[in-house]
Design an enzyme around this catalytic site. Structure first.
Site, PDB file in Angstrom:
ATOM      1  N   HIS A  56       8.128  10.587  -3.602  1.00  0.00           N
ATOM      2  CA  HIS A  56       8.546   9.114  -3.389  1.00  0.00           C
ATOM      3  C   HIS A  56       7.370   8.489  -3.726  1.00  0.00           C
ATOM      4  CE1 HIS A  56      11.548  10.298  -0.420  1.00  0.00           C
ATOM      5  NE2 HIS A  56      11.898   9.127  -0.591  1.00  0.00           N
ATOM      6  N   CYS A  76       0.907  -1.094   0.058  1.00  0.00           N
ATOM      7  CA  CYS A  76       0.051  -0.099   0.140  1.00  0.00           C
ATOM      8  C   CYS A  76       0.851   1.411  -0.092  1.00  0.00           C
ATOM      9  CB  CYS A  76      -0.768   0.287   1.395  1.00  0.00           C
ATOM     10  SG  CYS A  76      -1.938   1.482   1.569  1.00  0.00           S
ATOM     11  N   PHE A 135      -0.096  -8.284  -8.968  1.00  0.00           N
ATOM     12  CA  PHE A 135       0.065  -6.792  -8.641  1.00  0.00           C
ATOM     13  C   PHE A 135      -0.838  -6.456  -7.716  1.00  0.00           C
ATOM     14  CE2 PHE A 135      -0.448  -2.213  -9.131  1.00  0.00           C
ATOM     15  CZ  PHE A 135       0.595  -1.633  -8.638  1.00  0.00           C
TER      16      PHE A 135
END
Ligand code: RBF
Length: 167
Positions: free
Chosen positions: A97, A89, A122
């Site tokens: 970032h 997450c 994914f």
């Protein structure tokens, strides 16, 4: 596929699949642990609903989502698995970032799957804020972990089917 459906879990889950001998590696990012553990529960429960057994689900942890591709690669190199699921997450912060990590993870996961011939799923949330992540990890938008689990079983099944045809 209808354009109205937004979640993989809205589609046929392939309930005729018997996944009792499917072996799965799961890599889970510790960053945003409450979210990633909810994704893990969803993935495991869904895989079990297809018949995957506990002993064939190998869960390993990495510090953050950036480490997921390497975690997946290490699993493919050391365990006999049919498929790997990456769960993480990444939440938008004040710096860039977010983009670097999200892009690196998506590209890395793709590359590991193509390099190893083992499907890598994914299961990474990339959200603007914490609430959006909660909503997709067992909240009002379902649990993306469920979808990762269903995808893993389907990709393992596809690989097996095509492999048996090539013999
Ligand atoms: N890892 C995540 O899984 N989710 C994040 O939202 C996340 N945000 C980060 C923000 C910053 C500024 C940094 C430096 C790291 C973050 N990480 C995050 C950790 C990253 O995936 C990785 O574990 C570390 O950068 C160590 O390689």
């Amino acid at each position: 596929m209808s354009g109205k459906k937004k979640n993989l879990s809205d589609f046929d889950q392939g309930s005729d699949i018997d996944a009792s001998d499917v072996r799965v590696g799961v890599v889970v990012a510790e960053w945003n642990h409450d979210i990633t553990s909810a994704l893990l529960h969803g993935a495991v429960d869904t895989m079990k609903s297809f018949g995957v057994i506990d002993e064939n689900i190998h869960v390993h942890y990495v510090p953050g989502s950036f480490e997921l591709p390497m975690g997946a690669k290490l699993i493919t190199a050391s365990l006999q698995v049919d498929v790997v699921i990456c769960l993480g997450c990444v939440i938008q912060g004040e710096t860039r970032h977010f983009e670097f990590i999200s892009n690196a993870v998506a590209n890395g996961i793709t590359q590991v799957g193509l390099d190893t011939n083992i499907p890598v799923v994914f299961g990474v949330l990339t959200t603007d804020n914490y609430q959006q992540a909660k909503d997709r990890a067992g909240g009002k938008h379902g649990n993306k972990g469920d979808e990762a689990g269903a995808t893993a079983v389907k990709m393992a099944e596809l690989k097996r089917k095509l492999h048996s045809k090539s013999k």
